[in-house]
Design a protein around this motif. Sequence first.
Motif, mmCIF file in Angstrom:
data_model
loop_
_atom_site.group_PDB
_atom_site.id
_atom_site.type_symbol
_atom_site.label_atom_id
_atom_site.label_comp_id
_atom_site.label_asym_id
_atom_site.label_seq_id
_atom_site.Cartn_x
_atom_site.Cartn_y
_atom_site.Cartn_z
ATOM 1 N N UNK A 84 0.841 -1.185 0.000
ATOM 2 C CA UNK A 84 0.000 0.000 0.000
ATOM 3 C C UNK A 84 0.883 1.244 0.000
ATOM 4 N N UNK A 85 0.520 2.284 -0.755
ATOM 5 C CA UNK A 85 1.373 3.474 -0.863
ATOM 6 C C UNK A 85 1.227 4.436 0.304
ATOM 7 N N UNK A 86 1.220 3.914 1.497
ATOM 8 C CA UNK A 86 1.151 4.735 2.702
ATOM 9 C C UNK A 86 1.997 4.062 3.769
ATOM 10 N N UNK A 87 2.388 4.855 4.758
ATOM 11 C CA UNK A 87 3.116 4.312 5.893
ATOM 12 C C UNK A 87 2.280 4.508 7.142
ATOM 13 N N UNK A 88 2.325 3.535 8.018
ATOM 14 C CA UNK A 88 1.470 3.527 9.192
ATOM 15 C C UNK A 88 2.312 3.319 10.446
ATOM 16 N N UNK A 89 1.680 3.484 11.586
ATOM 17 C CA UNK A 89 2.318 3.135 12.850
ATOM 18 C C UNK A 89 1.388 2.171 13.571
ATOM 19 N N UNK A 90 1.765 0.902 13.572
ATOM 20 C CA UNK A 90 0.965 -0.162 14.180
ATOM 21 C C UNK A 90 1.831 -0.866 15.210
ATOM 22 N N UNK A 91 1.304 -1.052 16.407
ATOM 23 C CA UNK A 91 2.097 -1.653 17.477
ATOM 24 C C UNK A 91 1.415 -2.914 18.001
ATOM 25 N N UNK A 92 2.203 -3.940 18.281
ATOM 26 C CA UNK A 92 1.702 -5.189 18.853
ATOM 27 C C UNK A 92 1.664 -5.053 20.376
ATOM 28 N N UNK A 93 0.463 -4.956 20.951
ATOM 29 C CA UNK A 93 0.330 -4.700 22.392
ATOM 30 C C UNK A 93 0.148 -5.958 23.227
ATOM 31 N N UNK A 94 -0.665 -6.896 22.715
ATOM 32 C CA UNK A 94 -1.038 -8.069 23.516
ATOM 33 C C UNK A 94 -1.090 -9.299 22.621
ATOM 34 N N UNK A 95 -0.666 -10.452 23.175
ATOM 35 C CA UNK A 95 -0.707 -11.715 22.431
ATOM 36 C C UNK A 95 -1.362 -12.775 23.310
ATOM 37 N N UNK A 96 -2.386 -13.440 22.775
ATOM 38 C CA UNK A 96 -3.078 -14.518 23.481
ATOM 39 C C UNK A 96 -3.014 -15.799 22.665
ATOM 40 N N UNK A 135 8.075 8.013 1.007
ATOM 41 C CA UNK A 135 8.807 8.303 2.238
ATOM 42 C C UNK A 135 8.914 9.809 2.452
ATOM 43 N N UNK A 136 9.273 10.522 1.390
ATOM 44 C CA UNK A 136 9.502 11.968 1.504
ATOM 45 C C UNK A 136 8.207 12.757 1.660
ATOM 46 N N UNK A 137 7.078 12.117 1.406
ATOM 47 C CA UNK A 137 5.806 12.829 1.460
ATOM 48 C C UNK A 137 4.866 12.286 2.529
ATOM 49 N N UNK A 138 5.428 11.742 3.591
ATOM 50 C CA UNK A 138 4.615 11.291 4.709
ATOM 51 C C UNK A 138 5.198 11.824 6.000
ATOM 52 N N UNK A 139 4.329 12.067 6.962
ATOM 53 C CA UNK A 139 4.784 12.520 8.278
ATOM 54 C C UNK A 139 4.688 11.412 9.323
ATOM 55 N N UNK A 140 4.343 10.210 8.895
ATOM 56 C CA UNK A 140 4.071 9.143 9.859
ATOM 57 C C UNK A 140 5.292 8.299 10.193
ATOM 58 N N UNK A 141 6.431 8.537 9.524
ATOM 59 C CA UNK A 141 7.632 7.780 9.827
ATOM 60 C C UNK A 141 8.822 8.728 9.902
ATOM 61 N N UNK A 142 9.909 8.248 10.485
ATOM 62 C CA UNK A 142 11.150 9.005 10.553
ATOM 63 C C UNK A 142 11.858 8.887 9.203
ATOM 64 N N UNK A 143 11.801 9.934 8.403
ATOM 65 C CA UNK A 143 12.341 9.882 7.042
ATOM 66 C C UNK A 143 13.827 9.555 7.036
ATOM 67 N N UNK A 190 15.393 6.225 5.198
ATOM 68 C CA UNK A 190 16.326 6.297 4.080
ATOM 69 C C UNK A 190 17.677 5.707 4.452
ATOM 70 N N UNK A 191 18.091 5.928 5.696
ATOM 71 C CA UNK A 191 19.373 5.397 6.149
ATOM 72 C C UNK A 191 19.358 3.870 6.158
ATOM 73 N N UNK A 192 18.254 3.281 6.626
ATOM 74 C CA UNK A 192 18.175 1.824 6.691
ATOM 75 C C UNK A 192 18.154 1.215 5.293
ATOM 76 N N UNK A 193 17.473 1.876 4.334
ATOM 77 C CA UNK A 193 17.464 1.379 2.962
ATOM 78 C C UNK A 193 18.853 1.483 2.338
ATOM 79 N N UNK A 253 19.627 13.444 -1.237
ATOM 80 C CA UNK A 253 19.688 14.871 -1.564
ATOM 81 C C UNK A 253 18.304 15.480 -1.471
ATOM 82 N N UNK A 254 17.299 14.768 -1.999
ATOM 83 C CA UNK A 254 15.922 15.277 -1.908
ATOM 84 C C UNK A 254 15.500 15.428 -0.459
ATOM 85 N N UNK A 255 15.929 14.471 0.382
ATOM 86 C CA UNK A 255 15.579 14.525 1.799
ATOM 87 C C UNK A 255 16.193 15.768 2.438
#
Length: 207
Positions: free
Chosen positions: A70-82, A159-167, A171-174, A199-201
């Motif tokens: 999907x062309x979006x980035x999200x923040x999803x966290x695993x809180x509980x496991x049963x 990546x450069x057009x979202x505020x939901x992740x640390x740009x 980019x560094x990890x890629x 450079x764009x970043x």
Amino acid sequence: MITGLKKIHEGNKYLQIQGFVDKEVLQELINKNKYSKPNTYWVFVDYAPEEFKLNSKFDIILEGEEKKMSPHFYTIKLLTVLDQFGNHLETLQEGWKTICRLEFIGEIPKSFQHLPILDTWKHNSNSIKIVNHKDLVIDTNNISKSVYNQFYRELFFFVLNTDSINKKEFLSSLKNIYIENKDYMNEKIPVELFNEAEKEFHDFTAL
């Protein structure tokens, strides 16, 4: 969705979400009133390919039969496991089917809104996978160099057009993935593409 990518490699470290847990099932397993944190949902998770710790984070959703990104980035966290008996697990263990509570920062993604409500683990051809970008593995078999380049160009654009992740971190990890696999990846993608994205970043953050 990002175009031109035929398949996401099955070796990814992902969680496959089959659907939401029926309220009556939750009532039998736990006192769901104890879990009142906003934007949290209980889901049935298929066999885990690897172990996940509590509070693991995911930012990419793979959807559709071909599990395209999907062309979006999200923040999803695993809180509980049963487990199936309602026992709390300290980790989501490899090879286990589980019931998990996920937290979504912001609105729940549209792809999740179409998931069914289930009373047990059932095969769902429209299930979705959630992945952390650091664990994303791309199957490059039969993908041309031009298509591979286009995929990364679109990825950098998102990546450069979202505020939901640390740009910067993304980019560094890629870039590190490229460096670690340079001999192989250089056949598919030139390092200049990463340099252009960096450079764009820097130009973007200087505004």
